[in-house]
Design a protein around this motif. Structure first.
Motif, PDB file in Angstrom:
ATOM      1  N   UNK A  75      -4.993  -0.103   2.357  1.00  0.00           N
ATOM      2  CA  UNK A  75      -4.304  -0.542   1.141  1.00  0.00           C
ATOM      3  C   UNK A  75      -3.534   0.618   0.517  1.00  0.00           C
ATOM      4  N   UNK A  76      -4.039   1.829   0.688  1.00  0.00           N
ATOM      5  CA  UNK A  76      -3.353   3.007   0.149  1.00  0.00           C
ATOM      6  C   UNK A  76      -1.998   3.201   0.821  1.00  0.00           C
ATOM      7  N   UNK A  77      -1.911   2.915   2.114  1.00  0.00           N
ATOM      8  CA  UNK A  77      -0.625   3.018   2.810  1.00  0.00           C
ATOM      9  C   UNK A  77       0.333   1.942   2.313  1.00  0.00           C
ATOM     10  N   UNK A  78      -0.187   0.763   2.024  1.00  0.00           N
ATOM     11  CA  UNK A  78       0.649  -0.300   1.459  1.00  0.00           C
ATOM     12  C   UNK A  78       1.164   0.119   0.082  1.00  0.00           C
ATOM     13  N   UNK A  79       0.314   0.788  -0.702  1.00  0.00           N
ATOM     14  CA  UNK A  79       0.740   1.274  -2.019  1.00  0.00           C
ATOM     15  C   UNK A  79       1.831   2.332  -1.876  1.00  0.00           C
ATOM     16  N   UNK A  80       1.723   3.169  -0.847  1.00  0.00           N
ATOM     17  CA  UNK A  80       2.750   4.180  -0.583  1.00  0.00           C
ATOM     18  C   UNK A  80       4.103   3.502  -0.340  1.00  0.00           C
ATOM     19  N   UNK A  81       4.108   2.473   0.494  1.00  0.00           N
ATOM     20  CA  UNK A  81       5.354   1.770   0.816  1.00  0.00           C
ATOM     21  C   UNK A  81       5.947   1.129  -0.432  1.00  0.00           C
ATOM     22  N   UNK A  82       5.109   0.461  -1.203  1.00  0.00           N
ATOM     23  CA  UNK A  82       5.581  -0.204  -2.421  1.00  0.00           C
ATOM     24  C   UNK A  82       6.190   0.800  -3.389  1.00  0.00           C
ATOM     25  N   UNK A  83       5.499   1.913  -3.595  1.00  0.00           N
ATOM     26  CA  UNK A  83       5.990   2.936  -4.521  1.00  0.00           C
ATOM     27  C   UNK A  83       7.252   3.617  -3.992  1.00  0.00           C
ATOM     28  N   UNK A  84       7.289   3.889  -2.676  1.00  0.00           N
ATOM     29  CA  UNK A  84       8.470   4.515  -2.088  1.00  0.00           C
ATOM     30  C   UNK A  84       9.687   3.612  -2.253  1.00  0.00           C
ATOM     31  N   UNK A  85       9.530   2.323  -2.015  1.00  0.00           N
ATOM     32  CA  UNK A  85      10.644   1.386  -2.177  1.00  0.00           C
ATOM     33  C   UNK A  85      11.118   1.356  -3.631  1.00  0.00           C
ATOM     34  N   UNK A  86      10.192   1.447  -4.571  1.00  0.00           N
ATOM     35  CA  UNK A  86      10.564   1.420  -5.988  1.00  0.00           C
ATOM     36  C   UNK A  86      11.250   2.718  -6.431  1.00  0.00           C
TER      37      UNK A  86
END
Length: 146
Positions: free
Chosen positions: A63-74
């Motif tokens: 889930x932490x990697x998913x959070x990385x992707x979400x934050x990077x896109x934002x």
């Protein structure tokens, strides 16, 4: 200790493998399709854990990697545009499992610009620093969770 999370994950993987984990064929951790070069494509903590899941896969699928992707896109929409979540997870995971253990911040900051370059955009050093901080606070944190 700067890299205690990565060391903890490495130790966990080694203990699980030593405790009779199945001899599964571990999966490849290459960054095919990541959109950028992947120096050090074999993670240092890539030992096979119980069930044949590598440390790379455990961190990549967290889930932490998913959070990385979400934050990077934002935070960096131009860098993330046109790139798959899988490619961004690959790149974030390589920061944590390859770059930081092999050479600390200096190596990570040198590898981030070519790794995240996409669509004619290459991150400058302040952006690379922000990506490194983002990776540390998200995907690298997966190493500290069981």
């Amino acid at each position: 200790m700067k890299n205690w999370r990565v060391l903890a994950l490495t130790l966990l993987v080694a203990v699980l493998a030593a405790c009779g984990g199945s001899g599964g064929s571990g999966s490849s951790s290459g960054a095919a399709g990541s959109g950028g070069p992947s120096p050090g494509a074999t993670p240092t903590a890539g030992a096979s854990a119980a069930g044949g899941t590598s440390a790379f896969d455990l961190m990549h699928d967290s889930e932490a990697a998913a959070a990385f992707v979400t934050a990077l896109r934002a935070q960096f929409p131009a860098l993330a545009a046109g790139r798959s979540d899988t490619a961004l997870r690959d790149d974030g995971t390589h920061i944590c499992l390859d770059d930081l253990p092999e050479g600390g911040d200096r190596l990570a900051l040198a590898r981030i610009p070519p790794r995240f370059a996409h669509g004619g955009i290459t991150p400058d050093q302040p952006t690379a620093g922000a990506i490194l901080a983002l990776a540390r606070s998200t995907v690298c944190a997966a190493a500290s969770t069981p």
